[in-house]
Design a protein around this motif. Sequence first.
Motif, PDB file in Angstrom:
ATOM      1  N   PHE A 178      33.598 -35.479 -85.526  1.00 49.93           N
ATOM      2  CA  PHE A 178      32.366 -35.744 -86.269  1.00 49.93           C
ATOM      3  C   PHE A 178      31.248 -36.173 -85.317  1.00 49.93           C
ATOM      4  O   PHE A 178      30.137 -35.649 -85.368  1.00 49.93           O
ATOM      5  CB  PHE A 178      32.632 -36.820 -87.321  1.00 49.93           C
ATOM      6  CG  PHE A 178      31.413 -37.256 -88.082  1.00 49.93           C
ATOM      7  CD1 PHE A 178      30.986 -36.547 -89.189  1.00 49.93           C
ATOM      8  CD2 PHE A 178      30.700 -38.382 -87.698  1.00 49.93           C
ATOM      9  CE1 PHE A 178      29.860 -36.946 -89.898  1.00 49.93           C
ATOM     10  CE2 PHE A 178      29.571 -38.789 -88.396  1.00 49.93           C
ATOM     11  CZ  PHE A 178      29.156 -38.064 -89.497  1.00 49.93           C
ATOM     12  N   ARG A 189      27.889 -34.094 -84.367  1.00 47.81           N
ATOM     13  CA  ARG A 189      26.606 -34.731 -84.668  1.00 47.81           C
ATOM     14  C   ARG A 189      25.673 -34.658 -83.458  1.00 47.81           C
ATOM     15  O   ARG A 189      24.475 -34.456 -83.584  1.00 47.81           O
ATOM     16  CB  ARG A 189      26.840 -36.192 -85.075  1.00 47.81           C
ATOM     17  CG  ARG A 189      25.587 -36.928 -85.499  1.00 47.81           C
ATOM     18  CD  ARG A 189      25.905 -38.357 -85.909  1.00 47.81           C
ATOM     19  NE  ARG A 189      26.431 -39.160 -84.822  1.00 47.81           N
ATOM     20  CZ  ARG A 189      25.685 -39.789 -83.913  1.00 47.81           C
ATOM     21  NH1 ARG A 189      24.372 -39.701 -83.962  1.00 47.81           N
ATOM     22  NH2 ARG A 189      26.247 -40.515 -82.963  1.00 47.81           N
ATOM     23  N   HIS A 231      22.543 -31.032 -88.660  1.00 46.82           N
ATOM     24  CA  HIS A 231      23.575 -31.003 -89.694  1.00 46.82           C
ATOM     25  C   HIS A 231      23.768 -32.375 -90.335  1.00 46.82           C
ATOM     26  O   HIS A 231      24.831 -32.673 -90.862  1.00 46.82           O
ATOM     27  CB  HIS A 231      24.913 -30.545 -89.102  1.00 46.82           C
ATOM     28  CG  HIS A 231      24.940 -29.111 -88.703  1.00 46.82           C
ATOM     29  ND1 HIS A 231      25.984 -28.560 -88.001  1.00 46.82           N
ATOM     30  CD2 HIS A 231      24.067 -28.101 -88.899  1.00 46.82           C
ATOM     31  CE1 HIS A 231      25.756 -27.286 -87.778  1.00 46.82           C
ATOM     32  NE2 HIS A 231      24.588 -26.986 -88.309  1.00 46.82           N
ATOM     33  N   ASN A 254      23.147 -33.657 -93.029  1.00 45.86           N
ATOM     34  CA  ASN A 254      23.528 -33.727 -94.436  1.00 45.86           C
ATOM     35  C   ASN A 254      24.949 -33.222 -94.711  1.00 45.86           C
ATOM     36  O   ASN A 254      25.396 -33.251 -95.849  1.00 45.86           O
ATOM     37  CB  ASN A 254      22.522 -32.958 -95.293  1.00 45.86           C
ATOM     38  CG  ASN A 254      22.455 -31.488 -94.905  1.00 45.86           C
ATOM     39  OD1 ASN A 254      22.831 -31.124 -93.799  1.00 45.86           O
ATOM     40  ND2 ASN A 254      21.957 -30.661 -95.796  1.00 45.86           N
ATOM     41  N   LEU A 255      25.668 -32.788 -93.684  1.00 51.31           N
ATOM     42  CA  LEU A 255      27.035 -32.301 -93.895  1.00 51.31           C
ATOM     43  C   LEU A 255      28.016 -33.456 -94.021  1.00 51.31           C
ATOM     44  O   LEU A 255      27.872 -34.487 -93.372  1.00 51.31           O
ATOM     45  CB  LEU A 255      27.482 -31.418 -92.728  1.00 51.31           C
ATOM     46  CG  LEU A 255      26.803 -30.070 -92.541  1.00 51.31           C
ATOM     47  CD1 LEU A 255      27.404 -29.343 -91.351  1.00 51.31           C
ATOM     48  CD2 LEU A 255      26.912 -29.214 -93.795  1.00 51.31           C
ATOM     49  N   SER A 256      29.021 -33.258 -94.835  1.00 53.00           N
ATOM     50  CA  SER A 256      30.089 -34.251 -94.956  1.00 53.00           C
ATOM     51  C   SER A 256      30.899 -34.260 -93.657  1.00 53.00           C
ATOM     52  O   SER A 256      30.852 -33.298 -92.885  1.00 53.00           O
ATOM     53  CB  SER A 256      31.009 -33.883 -96.119  1.00 53.00           C
ATOM     54  OG  SER A 256      31.732 -32.693 -95.807  1.00 53.00           O
ATOM     55  N   PRO A 257      31.652 -35.329 -93.411  1.00 50.51           N
ATOM     56  CA  PRO A 257      32.489 -35.354 -92.200  1.00 50.51           C
ATOM     57  C   PRO A 257      33.435 -34.153 -92.111  1.00 50.51           C
ATOM     58  O   PRO A 257      33.611 -33.585 -91.034  1.00 50.51           O
ATOM     59  CB  PRO A 257      33.258 -36.666 -92.328  1.00 50.51           C
ATOM     60  CG  PRO A 257      32.353 -37.544 -93.129  1.00 50.51           C
ATOM     61  CD  PRO A 257      31.682 -36.615 -94.108  1.00 50.51           C
ATOM     62  N   GLU A 258      34.020 -33.753 -93.224  1.00 48.38           N
ATOM     63  CA  GLU A 258      34.930 -32.600 -93.209  1.00 48.38           C
ATOM     64  C   GLU A 258      34.204 -31.318 -92.813  1.00 48.38           C
ATOM     65  O   GLU A 258      34.720 -30.507 -92.050  1.00 48.38           O
ATOM     66  CB  GLU A 258      35.596 -32.417 -94.583  1.00 48.38           C
ATOM     67  CG  GLU A 258      36.487 -33.558 -95.001  1.00 48.38           C
ATOM     68  CD  GLU A 258      35.710 -34.749 -95.566  1.00 48.38           C
ATOM     69  OE1 GLU A 258      34.548 -34.587 -96.024  1.00 48.38           O
ATOM     70  OE2 GLU A 258      36.257 -35.866 -95.524  1.00 48.38           O
ATOM     71  N   ARG A 259      33.004 -31.147 -93.346  1.00 48.44           N
ATOM     72  CA  ARG A 259      32.216 -29.946 -93.008  1.00 48.44           C
ATOM     73  C   ARG A 259      31.771 -29.976 -91.553  1.00 48.44           C
ATOM     74  O   ARG A 259      31.662 -28.944 -90.910  1.00 48.44           O
ATOM     75  CB  ARG A 259      30.985 -29.838 -93.931  1.00 48.44           C
ATOM     76  CG  ARG A 259      31.301 -29.581 -95.393  1.00 48.44           C
ATOM     77  CD  ARG A 259      31.763 -28.151 -95.672  1.00 48.44           C
ATOM     78  NE  ARG A 259      30.928 -27.157 -95.060  1.00 48.44           N
ATOM     79  CZ  ARG A 259      29.913 -26.524 -95.640  1.00 48.44           C
ATOM     80  NH1 ARG A 259      29.606 -26.774 -96.878  1.00 48.44           N
ATOM     81  NH2 ARG A 259      29.218 -25.633 -94.970  1.00 48.44           N
ATOM     82  N   ARG A 260      31.531 -31.171 -91.019  1.00 50.14           N
ATOM     83  CA  ARG A 260      31.148 -31.289 -89.605  1.00 50.14           C
ATOM     84  C   ARG A 260      32.307 -30.898 -88.701  1.00 50.14           C
ATOM     85  O   ARG A 260      32.096 -30.304 -87.658  1.00 50.14           O
ATOM     86  CB  ARG A 260      30.663 -32.692 -89.275  1.00 50.14           C
ATOM     87  CG  ARG A 260      29.255 -32.929 -89.732  1.00 50.14           C
ATOM     88  CD  ARG A 260      28.733 -34.185 -89.105  1.00 50.14           C
ATOM     89  NE  ARG A 260      27.390 -34.415 -89.581  1.00 50.14           N
ATOM     90  CZ  ARG A 260      26.371 -34.678 -88.779  1.00 50.14           C
ATOM     91  NH1 ARG A 260      26.533 -34.752 -87.492  1.00 50.14           N
ATOM     92  NH2 ARG A 260      25.185 -34.886 -89.279  1.00 50.14           N
TER      93      ARG A 260
END
Length: 142
Positions: free
Chosen positions: A60, A64, A70, A72-78
């Motif tokens: 993550f 970042r 990015h 606004n992405l959730s940790p999983e999406r990151r």
Amino acid sequence: MMLAAHIGGICISFGGLGAIHALAEAIGGLHETVPHGYALSAVAPAVLKYNSPAFAQQYFELERRIHPEHFNLSPERRVDALIKTVVDLIEAVHLPQNLRNLNIKLESLQEIADNAVDAIEMTSNPRKLQTSDLLEVLKEAF
């Protein structure tokens, strides 16, 4: 130059290499025409995905820093975005993206997993892998 190579080897030994190198070493042992770096690129995304539960926070943070847009992405999406970044880099530098690109046959995956499971590099992998886990990672990389 020899001293620098020696010191580099010592650093790598203490730093740990994990499943990516254990698998690449096993691939090279069975398929001697496959360069180590090519084997690394073919298995890296699948190993990163397997290790993501153990390294989610580190992935993550790295993603970042690479892609601050990015936010606004959730940790999983990151985590998924970081693995995609690695895949994109592999493509950009024209390295093999999977084991099929190395002409490795599906039938040899079990032997690769068997040879990699006890490699010294496995001791530093963030998640413990059994032969069955390695086989699943290899199938993902296929």
